[in-house]
Design a protein around this motif. Structure first.
Motif, mmCIF file in Angstrom:
data_model
loop_
_atom_site.group_PDB
_atom_site.id
_atom_site.type_symbol
_atom_site.label_atom_id
_atom_site.label_comp_id
_atom_site.label_asym_id
_atom_site.label_seq_id
_atom_site.Cartn_x
_atom_site.Cartn_y
_atom_site.Cartn_z
ATOM 1 N N ASP A 187 0.933 -1.231 0.019
ATOM 2 C CA ASP A 187 0.030 -0.115 0.095
ATOM 3 C C ASP A 187 0.836 1.410 -0.095
ATOM 4 O OD1 ASP A 187 1.029 -0.450 2.484
ATOM 5 O OD2 ASP A 187 -0.683 0.319 3.703
ATOM 6 N N ALA A 188 2.232 1.039 -0.395
ATOM 7 C CA ALA A 188 2.909 2.470 -0.306
ATOM 8 C C ALA A 188 2.583 3.211 -1.338
ATOM 9 C CB ALA A 188 4.334 1.811 -0.709
ATOM 10 N N PRO A 189 2.471 4.669 -1.282
ATOM 11 C CA PRO A 189 1.998 5.543 -2.231
ATOM 12 C C PRO A 189 2.674 5.749 -3.467
ATOM 13 C CG PRO A 189 2.601 6.737 -0.319
ATOM 14 C CD PRO A 189 2.883 5.208 -0.144
ATOM 15 N N PHE A 190 4.195 5.652 -3.335
ATOM 16 C CA PHE A 190 5.291 6.002 -4.406
ATOM 17 C C PHE A 190 5.725 4.560 -4.738
ATOM 18 C CE2 PHE A 190 5.489 9.281 -1.203
ATOM 19 C CZ PHE A 190 4.597 10.345 -2.059
ATOM 20 N N GLY A 191 6.068 4.612 -6.307
ATOM 21 C CA GLY A 191 6.512 3.184 -6.697
ATOM 22 C C GLY A 191 7.506 3.289 -7.689
ATOM 23 N N LEU A 192 8.323 2.515 -7.942
ATOM 24 C CA LEU A 192 9.567 2.398 -8.983
ATOM 25 C C LEU A 192 9.656 1.168 -9.397
ATOM 26 C CD1 LEU A 192 12.757 3.780 -7.105
ATOM 27 C CD2 LEU A 192 11.474 4.698 -8.888
ATOM 28 N N VAL A 193 9.887 1.123 -10.757
ATOM 29 C CA VAL A 193 10.028 -0.101 -11.511
ATOM 30 C C VAL A 193 11.590 -0.220 -12.090
ATOM 31 C CG1 VAL A 193 9.536 -1.301 -14.036
ATOM 32 C CG2 VAL A 193 7.893 0.206 -12.764
ATOM 33 N N ALA A 194 12.160 -1.240 -11.734
ATOM 34 C CA ALA A 194 13.530 -1.167 -12.441
ATOM 35 C C ALA A 194 13.832 -2.890 -12.669
ATOM 36 C CB ALA A 194 14.633 -0.924 -11.003
ATOM 37 N N TRP A 195 15.127 -3.225 -13.189
ATOM 38 C CA TRP A 195 15.305 -4.392 -13.698
ATOM 39 C C TRP A 195 16.863 -4.773 -13.458
ATOM 40 C CZ3 TRP A 195 18.158 -6.226 -18.359
ATOM 41 C CH2 TRP A 195 18.422 -5.184 -19.121
ATOM 42 N N GLY A 196 17.071 -6.066 -13.585
ATOM 43 C CA GLY A 196 18.499 -6.320 -13.572
ATOM 44 C C GLY A 196 19.199 -6.177 -12.321
ATOM 45 N N SER A 197 20.533 -5.451 -12.438
ATOM 46 C CA SER A 197 21.385 -5.236 -11.383
ATOM 47 C C SER A 197 20.977 -4.139 -10.321
ATOM 48 C CB SER A 197 22.876 -5.000 -11.967
ATOM 49 O OG SER A 197 22.827 -3.827 -12.487
ATOM 50 N N LEU A 198 19.942 -3.236 -10.742
ATOM 51 C CA LEU A 198 19.546 -2.198 -9.801
ATOM 52 C C LEU A 198 18.464 -2.977 -8.675
ATOM 53 C CD1 LEU A 198 18.725 0.600 -12.233
ATOM 54 C CD2 LEU A 198 20.678 0.513 -10.699
ATOM 55 N N GLU B 154 17.901 -2.763 -0.484
ATOM 56 C CA GLU B 154 18.127 -2.228 0.699
ATOM 57 C C GLU B 154 17.684 -0.889 0.802
ATOM 58 O OE1 GLU B 154 22.261 -2.798 2.132
ATOM 59 O OE2 GLU B 154 22.528 -4.682 1.016
ATOM 60 N N TRP B 155 17.767 -0.218 -0.199
ATOM 61 C CA TRP B 155 17.047 0.986 0.105
ATOM 62 C C TRP B 155 15.507 1.136 0.072
ATOM 63 C CZ3 TRP B 155 13.051 3.439 -2.927
ATOM 64 C CH2 TRP B 155 13.182 4.876 -3.383
ATOM 65 N N VAL B 156 14.806 0.482 -0.273
ATOM 66 C CA VAL B 156 13.519 0.380 0.278
ATOM 67 C C VAL B 156 13.100 -0.095 1.723
ATOM 68 C CG1 VAL B 156 12.641 -2.007 -0.292
ATOM 69 C CG2 VAL B 156 11.147 -0.183 -0.863
ATOM 70 N N ARG B 157 13.930 -0.837 2.328
ATOM 71 C CA ARG B 157 13.808 -1.136 3.579
ATOM 72 C C ARG B 157 13.725 0.083 4.508
ATOM 73 N NH1 ARG B 157 18.596 -5.518 4.117
ATOM 74 N NH2 ARG B 157 17.701 -7.151 2.736
ATOM 75 N N GLU B 158 14.394 1.155 4.321
ATOM 76 C CA GLU B 158 14.455 2.580 5.002
ATOM 77 C C GLU B 158 13.513 3.453 4.512
ATOM 78 O OE1 GLU B 158 18.411 3.664 5.161
ATOM 79 O OE2 GLU B 158 19.434 1.979 5.783
ATOM 80 N N ARG B 159 12.641 3.246 3.702
ATOM 81 C CA ARG B 159 11.824 4.071 3.150
ATOM 82 C C ARG B 159 10.453 3.543 2.827
ATOM 83 N NH1 ARG B 159 16.933 4.452 1.587
ATOM 84 N NH2 ARG B 159 17.908 6.537 1.013
ATOM 85 N N PRO B 160 9.794 3.477 3.745
ATOM 86 C CA PRO B 160 8.373 2.494 3.859
ATOM 87 C C PRO B 160 7.223 3.221 2.851
ATOM 88 C CG PRO B 160 8.651 3.812 5.822
ATOM 89 C CD PRO B 160 9.788 3.882 4.855
ATOM 90 N N GLU B 161 7.535 4.273 2.380
ATOM 91 C CA GLU B 161 6.535 5.051 1.587
ATOM 92 C C GLU B 161 6.717 4.657 0.090
ATOM 93 O OE1 GLU B 161 10.087 7.899 1.721
ATOM 94 O OE2 GLU B 161 9.170 6.441 2.924
ATOM 95 N N TRP B 162 8.030 3.680 -0.396
ATOM 96 C CA TRP B 162 7.968 3.246 -1.531
ATOM 97 C C TRP B 162 7.883 1.797 -1.646
ATOM 98 C CZ3 TRP B 162 9.097 6.353 -5.585
ATOM 99 C CH2 TRP B 162 9.444 7.675 -5.293
ATOM 100 N N ARG B 163 7.356 1.430 -2.740
ATOM 101 C CA ARG B 163 7.374 0.053 -3.381
ATOM 102 C C ARG B 163 8.164 -0.068 -4.665
ATOM 103 N NH1 ARG B 163 0.986 -0.524 -5.417
ATOM 104 N NH2 ARG B 163 0.156 1.133 -4.136
ATOM 105 N N VAL B 164 8.640 -1.472 -5.005
ATOM 106 C CA VAL B 164 9.176 -1.495 -6.282
ATOM 107 C C VAL B 164 8.682 -2.675 -6.864
ATOM 108 C CG1 VAL B 164 11.596 -1.994 -7.105
ATOM 109 C CG2 VAL B 164 11.395 -0.454 -4.969
ATOM 110 N N PHE B 165 8.832 -2.587 -8.339
ATOM 111 C CA PHE B 165 8.309 -3.682 -9.073
ATOM 112 C C PHE B 165 9.682 -4.172 -9.960
ATOM 113 C CE2 PHE B 165 6.795 -5.526 -13.193
ATOM 114 C CZ PHE B 165 5.592 -6.260 -12.734
ATOM 115 N N LEU B 166 10.116 -5.661 -9.926
ATOM 116 C CA LEU B 166 11.102 -5.979 -10.638
ATOM 117 C C LEU B 166 10.815 -7.137 -11.360
ATOM 118 C CD1 LEU B 166 13.378 -6.253 -7.478
ATOM 119 C CD2 LEU B 166 13.665 -4.287 -9.409
#
Length: 588
Positions: free
Chosen positions: A484-495, A501-513
């Motif tokens: 339910d995080a309000p902000f999102g990122l899409v990335a792939w591969g080595s990122l 580790e980045w998202v653990r400290e930023r609960p307002e973000w979610r990531v799609f890989l």
């Protein structure tokens, strides 16, 4: 000209956290930086400490500056960190090549050559700790000459810093050089003298390992071993940075399971051999980097037209042309997705890290053999040559499933019945299974045809594979953060490593890989993005290739692009700055 800052009073609160330590080792060709990093990583793994090592070097075939950046920790780590806790540098001038890759914090320990009075660069930052100096170099008439091995002296000092016993280093040196007694004796003597003289070097917080030795593997080694486990039994390739270790690993390990490796005369010959082996019923693959992928493109079309399984691993590097052979990038995606004359289906998978690589190779073999088409596996230099300490991999051997023709099946090689999307494959030598196989357009029986109607029919037949693959792979994704995080990122591969580790400290973000890039898992992405207030795509591509590709398969209106050229991977602080600028521009 920059000058070395005066040491300041150390703030105890600035001490590095006890759960993780970053070491940056810098020198030039002949200093043995890579070996030093290997030994430190091996000693960490032997104690049950996790970690990784990223190497950085120039394009020179021999010589030139070299750096090894290690991060060791009690728990798994997924990127090398941003600020170094220990900088050990044999010459201050060698740091120039690594601007941006090495950065001090206030509690960093800096170990330098005693006779080197060159200033440290301003971009490096400054530490409040006094520098520790040691006479690594030997001079004759004011000129540096060959002396005791610097890396062995450095290893002794690092053991002091990390609180590791000399006996552990002795065992590692014996393991590494035991078959070369004279070299082993020389290295141990240099280590012991520096160990005795290094009592004054400051010690950092001790990282206690779990006591059970762990496993070390590079991304290239993992790809090679994953391919073996998945059933690949033929490899042909041509040496190219940063992919060469895939072939080198297979040369050592594939024959033991009955496979064969050929170092071809060039990239085109290599993929031609792969198609020949696969045509004969043997699961086969090749590996290369961007320039080699360009050369292989015509044969990729042949694999799709003749419906011959083939696996092509591309370890991406900064391009175009020769580009920067030792630097990473994610800019071969367009080539993997679209390159080739005419229309033909292919699958594109992405590798996250060395652990993920084995799983990816199983999936690549499964799709290529199952659907009789080329599968491209995209790694990159950052993954390929990074060495990772991980848990011991499980033995996960599989058998490729290629549907083979048998007497009584439809007589036409490319005939489909019912809801089939793949025709039974005819392996040469099967009684009654003869057919004509060529790169020219053909009928269901394989006979050459110049009919536009036949061409349309056969394209439809070949492209029927992609919807079936999309259904089979619709859940080949990973997500990070709160649903339910309000902000999102899409990335792939080595990122993915940084973002874990980045998202653990930023609960307002979610990531799609996405683990599969093409066909893209649209349904999973659509469900994941529900409720987002803001979305961006981050990638190491100046042309925003992933963002542009996604725009062809789903609604990307209002989605920010955070792409930049490769060369160096994105850091956590850089990502924060990129996001702040993008969200400010969007008014959020």
């Amino acid at each position: 000209m920059s000058t070395r800052p005066e040491p300041q009073t150390l703030d105890p609160a600035a001490a590095p956290p006890a759960g993780s330590l970053v070491l940056s080792l810098v020198g030039s060709g002949g200093d043995g930086i890579a070996l030093l990093g290997d030994l430190v990583l091996a000693m960490a793994a032997q104690q049950g400490l996790y970690g990784m090592m990223v190497q950085s070097y120039g394009p020179q075939i021999r010589g030139g500056e070299s750096a090894a950046i290690l991060r060791i920790a009690r728990e798994e780590v997924h990127w090398e960190g941003e600020e170094t806790d220990v900088l050990l540098c044999f010459r201050a001038r060698d740091l120039a090549r690594f601007a941006g890759a090495v950065k001090l914090h206030r509690a960093s320990l800096v170990v330098l050559e005693a006779s080197d009075d060159a200033p440290l660069p301003e971009w490096l930052g400054r530490s409040a700790r006094p520098e520790f100096r040691y006479p690594f170099a030997t001079f004759v008439d004011g000129v540096e000459a060959e002396g005791e091995p610097k890396n062995m002296m450095a290893l002794a000092l690092l053991c002091r810093v990390l609180g590791w016993p000399a006996s552990l280093a002795h065992r590692m040196l014996e393991r590494r050089f035991g078959r070369r007694p004279a070299v082993a004796q020389r290295n141990r003597a240099a280590f012991d003298r520096a160990w005795a003289a290094g009592e004054a070097v400051p010690a950092l917080p001790h990282l206690a390992g779990h006591g059970v030795p762990l496993y070390i593997e590079s991304g290239n080694e993992a790809i090679a071993r994953g391919a073996i486990e998945a059933g690949v039994r033929f490899f042909a390739g041509y040496p190219i940075t940063p992919a060469s270790e895939i072939m080198e690993t297979l040369i050592d390990e594939l024959p033991a399971v009955g496979g064969r490796v050929v170092q071809a005369e060039d990239e085109i010959a290599a993929i031609g051999m792969v198609l020949g082996a696969s045509f004969g019923g043997v699961p086969a693959m090749t590996a290369t980097s961007g320039p080699g992928l360009s050369l292989k493109t015509e044969m990729m079309g042949l694999a799709s037209m003749a419906e011959i399984p083939a696996i092509i691993v591309d370890c991406q590097r900064a391009g175009p042309a020769t580009g920067m052979p030792s630097r990473t990038e994610q800019a071969d995606l367009n080539h993997a997705l679209y390159a080739g004359h005419g229309d033909f289906p292919r699958v594109v998978l992405g590798v996250f890290d060395a652990v993920h690589a084995r799983d990816v190779m199983h999936r690549a073999v499964r799709l290529s053999e199952g659907y009789q088409l080329p599968v491209l596996v995209l790694s990159d230099a950052y993954i390929a040559q990074r060495r990772t300490v991980r848990d011991h991999p499980s033995d996960n051997r599989g058998q490729p499933k290629r549907v083979a023709w048998k007497p009584g099946d439809p007589p036409a090689r490319f005939h489909l019945t019912g809801d089939q999307v793949v025709s039974p494959f005819r392996i040469p030598g099967t009684p009654g299974g003869q057919y004509l196989s060529a790169g020219i357009e053909h009928t269901l029986e394989g006979y050459p045809s110049a009919s536009g109607e036949v061409h349309q029919m056969m394209n439809e037949k070949r492209f029927r594979k992609l919807p079936a693959i999309a259904r089979e792979t619709r859940d080949w994704v990973r997500t990070l953060g709160r649903d339910d995080a309000p902000f999102g990122l899409v990335a792939w591969g080595s990122l993915s490593g940084l973002l874990r580790e980045w998202v653990r400290e930023r609960p307002e973000w979610r990531v799609f890989l996405p683990e599969i890039i093409h066909p893209f898992p649209v349904e999973a992405f659509t469900a994941w993005r529900e409720g987002l207030q803001w979305l961006g795509v981050v990638e190491l591509s100046f042309g925003a290739q992933l963002h542009r590709y996604m725009s062809t398969v789903t609604d990307m209106r209002g989605v920010a692009s955070l792409g930049r050229s490769g060369g160096m991977s994105i850091t956590a602080s850089e990502l924060d700055r990129m996001l702040a600028a993008a969200r400010k521009e969007a008014g959020r």
